[in-house]
Enzyme design. Structure first.
Site, PDB file in Angstrom:
ATOM      1  N   GLU A   1       0.827  -1.212   0.000  1.00 57.05           N
ATOM      2  CA  GLU A   1       0.000   0.000   0.000  1.00 57.05           C
ATOM      3  C   GLU A   1       0.865   1.268   0.000  1.00 57.05           C
ATOM      4  O   GLU A   1       0.506   2.264  -0.634  1.00 57.05           O
ATOM      5  CB  GLU A   1      -0.922   0.003   1.218  1.00 57.05           C
ATOM      6  CG  GLU A   1      -2.023  -1.043   1.179  1.00 57.05           C
ATOM      7  CD  GLU A   1      -1.533  -2.435   1.565  1.00 57.05           C
ATOM      8  OE1 GLU A   1      -2.310  -3.387   1.435  1.00 57.05           O
ATOM      9  OE2 GLU A   1      -0.365  -2.563   2.005  1.00 57.05           O
TER      10      GLU A   1
ATOM     11  N   PRO B   1      11.867 -12.762  -0.998  1.00 59.34           N
ATOM     12  CA  PRO B   1      10.782 -13.201  -0.105  1.00 59.34           C
ATOM     13  C   PRO B   1       9.889 -12.025   0.306  1.00 59.34           C
ATOM     14  O   PRO B   1      10.350 -10.892   0.444  1.00 59.34           O
ATOM     15  CB  PRO B   1      11.535 -13.766   1.107  1.00 59.34           C
ATOM     16  CG  PRO B   1      12.904 -14.071   0.595  1.00 59.34           C
ATOM     17  CD  PRO B   1      13.185 -13.032  -0.432  1.00 59.34           C
TER      18      PRO B   1
ATOM     19  N   MET C   1      14.671  -4.036   1.722  1.00 64.98           N
ATOM     20  CA  MET C   1      13.331  -3.572   1.358  1.00 64.98           C
ATOM     21  C   MET C   1      13.417  -2.372   0.421  1.00 64.98           C
ATOM     22  O   MET C   1      14.374  -1.607   0.441  1.00 64.98           O
ATOM     23  CB  MET C   1      12.546  -3.180   2.620  1.00 64.98           C
ATOM     24  CG  MET C   1      12.393  -4.300   3.636  1.00 64.98           C
ATOM     25  SD  MET C   1      11.568  -5.765   2.968  1.00 64.98           S
ATOM     26  CE  MET C   1       9.967  -5.078   2.552  1.00 64.98           C
ATOM     27  N   GLY C   2      12.369  -2.232  -0.406  1.00 64.72           N
ATOM     28  CA  GLY C   2      12.220  -1.036  -1.220  1.00 64.72           C
ATOM     29  C   GLY C   2      12.968  -1.044  -2.537  1.00 64.72           C
ATOM     30  O   GLY C   2      13.044  -0.003  -3.197  1.00 64.72           O
ATOM     31  N   GLU C   3      13.518  -2.197  -2.951  1.00 65.05           N
ATOM     32  CA  GLU C   3      14.283  -2.245  -4.191  1.00 65.05           C
ATOM     33  C   GLU C   3      13.657  -3.158  -5.239  1.00 65.05           C
ATOM     34  O   GLU C   3      14.282  -3.446  -6.262  1.00 65.05           O
ATOM     35  CB  GLU C   3      15.719  -2.707  -3.909  1.00 65.05           C
ATOM     36  CG  GLU C   3      16.504  -1.748  -3.043  1.00 65.05           C
ATOM     37  CD  GLU C   3      17.959  -2.169  -2.893  1.00 65.05           C
ATOM     38  OE1 GLU C   3      18.826  -1.482  -3.458  1.00 65.05           O
ATOM     39  OE2 GLU C   3      18.214  -3.198  -2.234  1.00 65.05           O
TER      40      GLU C   3
ATOM     41  N   ASN D   1       0.114  -7.785  -6.820  1.00 64.75           N
ATOM     42  CA  ASN D   1      -0.212  -6.888  -7.924  1.00 64.75           C
ATOM     43  C   ASN D   1       0.814  -6.994  -9.053  1.00 64.75           C
ATOM     44  O   ASN D   1       2.016  -6.841  -8.810  1.00 64.75           O
ATOM     45  CB  ASN D   1      -0.272  -5.450  -7.403  1.00 64.75           C
ATOM     46  CG  ASN D   1      -1.108  -4.563  -8.286  1.00 64.75           C
ATOM     47  OD1 ASN D   1      -0.951  -4.562  -9.498  1.00 64.75           O
ATOM     48  ND2 ASN D   1      -1.991  -3.801  -7.683  1.00 64.75           N
TER      49      ASN D   1
ATOM     50  N   LEU E   1       1.155  -4.893 -11.583  1.00 66.05           N
ATOM     51  CA  LEU E   1       1.371  -3.634 -12.284  1.00 66.05           C
ATOM     52  C   LEU E   1       2.802  -3.117 -12.169  1.00 66.05           C
ATOM     53  O   LEU E   1       3.253  -2.357 -13.028  1.00 66.05           O
ATOM     54  CB  LEU E   1       0.386  -2.583 -11.783  1.00 66.05           C
ATOM     55  CG  LEU E   1      -1.084  -2.893 -12.099  1.00 66.05           C
ATOM     56  CD1 LEU E   1      -2.006  -1.883 -11.422  1.00 66.05           C
ATOM     57  CD2 LEU E   1      -1.328  -2.918 -13.599  1.00 66.05           C
TER      58      LEU E   1
ATOM     59  N   ASP F   1     -17.586  32.821  24.904  1.00 70.39           N
ATOM     60  CA  ASP F   1     -17.827  34.025  25.690  1.00 70.39           C
ATOM     61  C   ASP F   1     -17.919  35.247  24.765  1.00 70.39           C
ATOM     62  O   ASP F   1     -17.137  36.188  24.874  1.00 70.39           O
ATOM     63  CB  ASP F   1     -16.708  34.224  26.714  1.00 70.39           C
ATOM     64  CG  ASP F   1     -17.050  35.307  27.744  1.00 70.39           C
ATOM     65  OD1 ASP F   1     -18.240  35.652  27.865  1.00 70.39           O
ATOM     66  OD2 ASP F   1     -16.122  35.801  28.412  1.00 70.39           O
TER      67      ASP F   1
END
Length: 673
Positions: A60, A266, A307-309, A333, A335, A600
């Protein structure tokens, strides 16, 4: 949200921490930041009053990257907080956005945790990616009147049936959503069947169609290919039960293409070590990405344990297998590899992305495999016939070429619920404020544009008197001091108790969260009101300090509005003109149109400057609330204050130039106009 759900989620909370502890045996990050799981952690004041975007996990976060960038651009002065459930998503958020966003785990969905979460952040809007809908989370946003949008939302038939089966437990969660931007017409129909109103639904497409490849990605991928000089296959987002099949397939490929390299990715970081053991068991030589060493010709498998590659690995590869599909996980996904023009193979279990894969099958844009043998055959064919593989990748890309635009459409939805205020340099938000903690039990917020520093002494009248800076004072329930501070004259006001309580407790208030304390609440409200263009003073600084034994004390500094007098003083001197009453009525109407409740509203808190502009001051215990009868009550309170001062002036034989029959209709006519 039902009583049964509230009870069950509380009973399940200890189990969640047991689960986190067990997962922490393989990924230590799961044993960290546990206070966030119950919203017990401190959040910076600069994160308040902004936008919360929830991306449950890595997928996400990656899918929402372009949208999050668009939100940051559309609301440059508002803080954006990203929430997630997993450490990997937290790491990706940090990598993508750095200091431009705040990050917090979304707490476990207990009523108490969600109340604390919303209280600490006080967001203007919440945006949830895909379908991470929790009953207490939704109910708390709804209770506070905060728009909650679910975007890029997908709903499979299996998920719909599950939600319908447990509707008795979840309660009216779907009816409480402000808006749902569905990926497909099929998902839209399923959301409607769950109870989302048609006017709160729209099909906006899939954000992943708008994937923006990093400008450096093509060059990075080319550098890798030049260094490797060998065929490359990638198995992405694999799960337990698939890695063995992938390795078996690759061993078969090596018999025909002995120079091939497999990049194995993985899905979950805690499995990296276990997958490394599987590679060793398969007697394949390998290297891990985390080793930070070059891949040599002796390496057959490259274990991508960072992560992220993933987009880089797709861009390097001659072909890809998308995991979660040889087992009944529902697939992932496709895409992303389509965006890098990488041929795709998948197993039969793709129900989470059924429509996407149906379209790919229709144009022969995906290879379907149901075993290790079939995957080996497909991979071998791609390496033997690269033109065939490339043609498949191009067919897949062409199928979705016209599907872009979800990011722009969803941003328009967000702006519909949270219009972008055209902010000038004078507009300030909490994200721009400075916070300091002079002592363990005290806090100061201040605007660094007005004060270079803000020591505790700034909230002491005696400090300014010693400096010869006090220009005067105003009396009411208490004394407020006018301070000469160069270009900015300041008003220092200490908070006192009123009524009967004030006779034995002058200035201590029951302890509450710092952000909701009297001074800080007024400070942040004034920022928001000025952002809306309302005629209120500019906040400069606010101070909270725990009192010894019990309670807290508070002070606020605001900028003095130059050349003004309040209506009480003006009416002691003269009658107001019809134009002035008109201006006052319009100013109050402007305040009420923004649903601002003034606790007030009296003739001492309304001021006119030398140019005839009306200002409203003293927003202690005020807020923004739903429209209601309180608006008329505000007006009646103001009328009572005029008549009260008139009665006092009559009794003391002094002047107070107010005539209800003559003046009040002028104010009301302007208010109603």
């Amino acid at each position: 949200m039902t009583f049964s759900y509230r009870l069950l989620i509380r009973l399940a909370t200890p189990l969640v921490f047991i689960y986190l502890w067990l997962r922490g045996a393989k990924a230590a990050e799961y044993r960290q930041r546990w206070r966030e799981r119950l919203a017990l952690h401190a959040l910076p004041a600069q994160a308040r009053d902004g936008i919360v975007i929830h991306c449950v996990s890595v997928g996400e976060t990656i899918a929402g990257r372009a949208l999050i960038e668009a939100v940051l651009a559309a609301y440059p002065k508002l803080p954006v907080t990203l929430t997630s459930m997993t450490p990997t998503a937290a790491a990706i958020a940090q990598r993508f956005f750095g200091e431009r966003v705040f990050h917090s785990y979304l707490p476990i969905d207990t009523p108490g945790a969600m109340k604390r979460f919303f209280r600490k952040l006080a967001p203007r809007m919440v945006v949830v990616l895909e379908t991470e809908v929790w009953p207490c989370f939704v109910a708390e946003a709804n209770r506070r009147g905060i728009p909650l949008l679910v975007v890029n939302a997908r709903m499979s038939e299996r998920s719909q049936h599950g939600y319908q089966r447990y509707a008795w437990l979840l309660g009216p969660v779907w009816q409480q959503l402000s808006f749902v931007a569905a990926q497909t017409a099929e998902s839209e129909q399923r959301f409607r069947q769950l109870g989302v109103a048609p006017q709160q639904l729209a099909v906006r497409g899939n954000l992943k169609h708008d994937i923006q490849l990093a400008a450096t990605l093509p060059q990075q991928a080319n550098d890798w290919r030049q260094a490797l000089q060998r065929p490359v296959l990638v198995a992405a987002s694999t799960h337990d039960g698939e890695d063995e099949q992938v390795l078996s397939a690759f061993q078969t490929v090596l018999k025909v293409h002995p120079q091939a390299l497999l990049i194995l990715v993985p899905r979950h970081p805690e499995r990296f070590t276990a997958v490394a053991q599987l590679i060793e068991n398969a007697q394949l030589s390998y290297i891990r990405r985390s080793d930070n060493k070059p891949v040599t010709t002796t390496h057959q498998v490259f274990l991508a344990d960072t992560m992220g590659e993933l987009m880089l690995w797709y861009a390097i590869a001659d072909g890809a297998f998308i995991g979660g599909s040889l087992i009944e996980r529902g697939g992932h996904n496709p895409l992303e590899p389509i965006a890098t023009e990488t041929p795709i193979a998948t197993g039969p279990h793709v129900f989470n992305f059924e429509q996407l894969f149906t379209r790919l099958k229709h144009v022969d844009g995906v290879a379907l495999v149901n075993s290790a043998e079939a995957l080996a055959t497909t991979w071998s064919q791609w390496l033997t016939e690269p033109d065939t593989a490339r043609a498949m990748a191009l067919r897949a890309q062409h199928e979705f070429a016209d599907d872009r635009g979800a990011t722009k459409a969803i941003l328009a939805d967000i702006q519909r619920f949270l219009p972008s205020v055209e902010m000038t340099e004078q507009h300030r938000t909490m994200a721009m404020m400075t916070t300091v903690q002079p002592h363990k039990k005290s806090m100061i917020w201040y605007d660094p544009e007005l004060l270079k520093e803000c020591p505790v002494e700034y909230f002491s009248p005696s400090y300014w008197q010693a400096q010869g800076k006090v220009k005067g004072s105003a009396t009411g329930r208490s004394t407020a001091f006018f301070i000469d501070q160069g270009d900015h004259d300041l008003l220092l006001r200490h908070y006192y108790r009123g009524g009967l309580v004030g006779k034995f407790n002058r200035d201590r208030f029951k302890r509450e969260p710092i952000a909701e304390s009297r001074a800080m609440a007024e400070f942040s409200l004034l920022l928001k009101l000025r952002e809306l263009g309302l005629p209120v003073p500019r906040p400069v600084a606010a101070y909270y300090a725990q009192a010894p034994g019990w309670g807290y004390r508070a002070d606020i500094l605001v900028e003095v509005i130059p050349h003004t007098q309040d209506l009480f003083k003006l009416l002691q001197q003269r009658e107001l003109t019809p134009a002035e009453w008109d201006t006052i009525g319009q100013a109050i109407r402007e305040l009420h149109n923004a649903n601002v409740y003034h606790s007030d509203l009296n003739c001492r808190n309304i001021m006119l400057d030398s140019a005839g502009k009306c200002w409203i001051v003293d927003f202690d215990k005020c807020d923004i609330r739903e429209s209601g009868s309180w608006k008329e009550a505000n007006l009646q309170r103001l009328l009572r204050s005029f008549n009260k001062e008139l009665t006092k002036a009559t009794n003391s034989e002094s002047e107070f130039h107010f005539n209800e029959a003559r003046d009040w209709p002028l104010l009301i006519a302007a208010y109603q106009r």
